[in-house]
Design an enzyme around this catalytic site. Structure first.
Site, PDB file in Angstrom:
ATOM      1  N   ARG A 214      22.674 -17.300 -32.210  1.00  0.00           N
ATOM      2  CA  ARG A 214      23.233 -16.697 -31.002  1.00  0.00           C
ATOM      3  C   ARG A 214      24.463 -17.491 -30.586  1.00  0.00           C
ATOM      4  NH1 ARG A 214      20.884 -12.780 -32.031  1.00  0.00           N
ATOM      5  NH2 ARG A 214      19.442 -11.536 -30.766  1.00  0.00           N
TER       6      ARG A 214
ATOM      7  N   GLU B 174      30.722 -10.987 -27.064  1.00  0.00           N
ATOM      8  CA  GLU B 174      30.829 -10.125 -28.241  1.00  0.00           C
ATOM      9  C   GLU B 174      31.217  -8.733 -27.769  1.00  0.00           C
ATOM     10  OE1 GLU B 174      27.193 -10.307 -30.496  1.00  0.00           O
ATOM     11  OE2 GLU B 174      27.505 -12.390 -31.062  1.00  0.00           O
TER      12      GLU B 174
ATOM     13  N   HIS C 249      29.064 -10.146 -35.921  1.00  0.00           N
ATOM     14  CA  HIS C 249      27.603 -10.077 -35.759  1.00  0.00           C
ATOM     15  C   HIS C 249      26.983  -9.065 -36.724  1.00  0.00           C
ATOM     16  CE1 HIS C 249      24.171 -10.743 -32.632  1.00  0.00           C
ATOM     17  NE2 HIS C 249      23.704 -10.702 -33.868  1.00  0.00           N
TER      18      HIS C 249
END
Length: 359
Positions: free
Chosen positions: A276, A305, A324
């Site tokens: 994370r 993000e 991601h």
């Protein structure tokens, strides 16, 4: 541990048995439909999960029919009103405001993610809402991507591709685009769980000399599988040639990777984060990379993000940033959606979920 392909096959078989609707007049079907539990799905999830929901005969569900644009907060607050179940992804913040908007009918939340830092666990527990999540099925995909990102960063593949495309590939030079190899190296793992073990298993054939790890406590059973040594946080920083971050984001791990850590690492070390973004202080990471305090970093996760394109980290050649995508394989994402759908349906029936978060 489930591999994603095996998991998908199992979940297709596990899929909750459809409720039967006998043939009859339209009014009977409508009566059946009126008793079905209401579900809202916050994203166009992969087809295996949608198929399970559609064929269950157990729920009537409404879907935010886009994978490119997340549902707006205002729309989400409106759509969850009165639902019995909610299937979400990690972009949706499930907090007191949303739970209040949903009302007392909401009994089950199923998130298509292994992480749950987007969920207000205290609020869910207070309301007695059961929570399903999707661990294990993405282990293989995340481990593969972590190794790919590590090699891409350490062997400077993004830089090399750019040079080849833009005319930088001239005469052979002795030290041009040299990177760091895994053979005879020490690989450190911050947070040894299923994914950390899977990463080590994939790196071992590269002739890694030693695996070390740190966690809140020693994990002897997991460590035994990869012959890893438990060390302190400081020793992890000092000894690692490659440091892979695999820990969950908690209040204790928030920005645990900061200037104090980077200052103790070797100037030849490679830092990799596929857990994370919040576990890293990105300003400190930028300073460490820009000053040559560490050799390179590969990130699949950031804060926020998406990371703004003008962020300073994007200006560095020795920082590789991905959007991601660690679990982004067709098999894994379908397995995640199938598990999320099964968790939801089982929870709504008052039965044990396949993977339930104990609050």
């Amino acid at each position: 541990m489930w591999g994603s392909r095996m998991a998908l096959r199992r979940l297709q078989k596990i899929a909750v048995a459809p409720l039967s609707i006998k043939e009859g007049v339209a009014s009977n079907v409508q009566r059946e439909m009126s008793t079905l539990q209401r579900v809202y799905v916050t994203r166009q999830i992969p087809p295996e999960g949608l198929k399970i929901l559609k064929e269950s005969g157990q729920v009537q569900f409404e879907l935010w029919d886009s994978d490119d644009v997340p549902v707006s907060r205002a729309e989400l607050l409106k759509k969850v009103k009165g639902v019995d179940g909610l299937l979400c992804v990690l972009t949706e913040k499930i907090d007191a405001e949303l739970l209040d908007a949903a009302g007392p009918n909401l009994k089950v939340l199923s998130t298509m993610s292994v992480g749950f830092d987007h969920l207000s666990l205290d609020e869910l527990k207070k309301r007695g809402i059961r929570v399903g999540y999707t661990p294990e099925v993405l282990t293989d995909a995340v481990a593969e991507l972590t190794v790919a990102l590590l090699l891409t960063t350490s062997r400077r593949l993004v830089e090399a591709t750019h040079e080849a495309k833009t005319g930088g590939w001239g005469t052979w030079r002795t030290l041009w685009l040299c990177g760091h190899e895994l053979a005879n190296s020490t690989v450190g793992i911050l947070g040894l769980g299923r994914i950390g073990v899977a990463i080590a298993e994939r790196l071992a054939p590269f002739k890694v000399k030693k695996f070390i790890y740190t966690d809140v406590a020693p994990r002897p059973e997991l460590a035994k599988a990869i012959n890893a040594e438990y060390v302190s946080f400081d020793e992890l920083a000092k000894q690692s040639d490659f440091l892979a971050v695999c820990c969950a984001l908690t209040p204790e791990t928030k920005e645990i990777c900061n200037k104090e850590l980077f200052s103790k690492m070797k100037n030849t070390s490679i830092f990799i984060n596929t857990s994370r973004g919040g576990v890293v202080n990105q300003e400190d990471l930028y300073e460490a990379l820009a000053a040559g305090q560490i050799a390179g970093a590969g990130l699949d996760v950031t804060v926020p993000e998406p990371l703004p394109t003008n962020h300073p980290l994007f200006t560095l050649k020795n920082c590789v940033i991905l959007p991601h995508i660690a679990s982004a394989s067709y098999t894994t994402r379908n397995a995640m959606s199938a598990l999320a759908a099964n968790n939801l349906l089982l929870g709504l029936r008052g039965e044990p979920m396949i993977k339930e978060l104990k609050l």
